[in-house]
Scaffold this active site. Structure first.
Site, PDB file in Angstrom:
ATOM      1  N   ASP A   1      -5.013  -6.335  -7.494  1.00 13.70           N
ATOM      2  CA  ASP A   1      -5.121  -5.659  -6.207  1.00 13.70           C
ATOM      3  C   ASP A   1      -5.360  -4.177  -6.513  1.00 13.70           C
ATOM      4  O   ASP A   1      -5.338  -3.738  -7.675  1.00 13.70           O
ATOM      5  CB  ASP A   1      -3.853  -5.888  -5.385  1.00 13.70           C
ATOM      6  CG  ASP A   1      -4.101  -5.822  -3.879  1.00 13.70           C
ATOM      7  OD1 ASP A   1      -5.157  -5.288  -3.471  1.00 13.70           O
ATOM      8  OD2 ASP A   1      -3.263  -6.303  -3.118  1.00 13.70           O
TER       9      ASP A   1
ATOM     10  N   HIS B   1       0.839  -1.199   0.000  1.00  8.72           N
ATOM     11  CA  HIS B   1       0.000   0.000   0.000  1.00  8.72           C
ATOM     12  C   HIS B   1       0.877   1.253   0.000  1.00  8.72           C
ATOM     13  O   HIS B   1       0.488   2.288  -0.547  1.00  8.72           O
ATOM     14  CB  HIS B   1      -0.895   0.034   1.247  1.00  8.72           C
ATOM     15  CG  HIS B   1      -1.985  -0.982   1.246  1.00  8.72           C
ATOM     16  ND1 HIS B   1      -1.805  -2.256   1.712  1.00  8.72           N
ATOM     17  CD2 HIS B   1      -3.269  -0.899   0.827  1.00  8.72           C
ATOM     18  CE1 HIS B   1      -2.940  -2.931   1.591  1.00  8.72           C
ATOM     19  NE2 HIS B   1      -3.848  -2.126   1.057  1.00  8.72           N
TER      20      HIS B   1
END
Length: 332
Positions: free
Chosen positions: A250, A178
């Site tokens: 993702d 992230h």
């Protein structure tokens, strides 16, 4: 061919979100905690989304258990995957039953409010103090495979498909994709002998309906993140491992995908590599550009991932819910 899954800003649907859902390049949405107040509100939000889309859509969420459980008040508390073996007193048979109960309860409660798919189970090996941590069922191939299998079968019993992540294995890197670009420098032989094994075994058994690749770079095969690498997805996962289900990217807003260029360029790169359904979260201003970039690619056939009927009795579900209550603290 690929379509986008958008996210929403709040507990109600805005005008632009209605337009995005109706776009032919949009396949549905992913929900977050910010979209949830209570079960009835969530049911209505999902109904509003389906009405606005005017077509079949896929409603998804990350709801594994432990620290990754988006809806809490009004839902059973799900223990972290990595805690199940300890909760079972290190008894593998008991741990597998707990995993099955977790998959069943998680899926049944989500389907009740209108969610089709939770991105689970996690097949990463929880080693090396990686960012995955207790999201992993364990650190060894046997534990992860056995408990993930049981969890996926619990999902199936509730009427939900499975989506394993993060191929070919996120458990050997400490970085959070992230926030950072992560690199796993090991030789391909090491990855294939360890992290890839749970995927390979459960694919061969026909357990997995979908797979989500990692935003990690594995230079042994390619210098691109696996999520945008045709070498990893088309040639290895779909070719050598013979996976025939759908692939989800993702979240394309994660730092691990930024090396691929603009949001639209990331989406096209993931699509070209073999991803069928693309996530882009927490940056709604990017949705129009991605939808435009995907225009004309055609619709993805995702009916196999939409929620089905529960295959066990209400009594079985109630017993599983009661068991989870007995091993977890009440949800605040």
């Amino acid at each position: 061919m690929a379509q986008l899954l958008i996210d929403l800003r709040s507990t109600t649907l805005s005008h632009d979100e209605r337009q995005w859902l109706a776009d032919p390049a949009c396949a549905g949405l992913i929900l977050f905690s910010r979209n949830y107040d209570n079960p009835e509100q969530l049911k209505q939000l999902i109904l509003d989304c389906r009405t606005a889309a005017g077509k079949p859509i896929l409603v998804t969420v990350d709801h594994e258990g432990g620290r990754v459980q988006r809806f809490r008040r009004g839902f059973s508390r799900l223990p972290a995957a990595g805690s199940l073996l300890a909760l079972a007193g290190n008894n593998q048979v008991v741990a597998q039953y707990l995993a099955w109960c977790c998959g069943l309860v998680m899926a049944a409660e989500l389907i009740e409010v209108g969610v089709d798919l939770s991105f689970a189970p996690v097949l990463d090996l929880g080693v090396n103090q990686s960012v995955i941590g207790d999201r992993a069922f364990g650190a060894d191939i046997a534990t992860v495979t056995q408990l993930a299998r049981a969890y996926a079968k619990g999902m199936e019993a509730a009427g939900m498909a499975s989506c394993a992540k993060h191929y070919p294995g996120h458990g050997q890197v400490k970085e959070d994709t992230h926030l950072h670009q992560a690199v796993d420098p090991r030789p391909l032989a090491d990855i294939a002998a360890l992290d890839e094994q749970p995927f390979k075994i459960l694919i061969k058994e026909g357990i997995l309906d979908a797979v989500m690749p990692a935003h990690v770079i594995y230079p042994a095969l390619d210098n691109k993140p696996a999520s945008s690498s045709a070498k990893w997805l088309k040639y290895r996962l779909k070719g050598e491992l013979a996976f025939s289900g759908l692939l989800f990217s993702d979240d394309l807003s994660m730092k691990g995908a930024h090396s691929l260029g603009s949001p639209a360029e990331r989406a096209l790169a993931a699509s070209d590599a073999g991803c069928d359904l693309l996530l882009c979260c927490n940056e709604p201003a990017n949705h129009p550009a991605i939808l435009q970039a995907l225009a004309g690619q055609g619709a993805v056939e995702f009916n196999a991932l939409r929620a089905g009927a529960m295959q066990v009795s209400a009594q079985t579900l109630a017993r599983a819910q009661s068991l989870l209550v007995s091993i977890t603290k009440p949800v605040a």
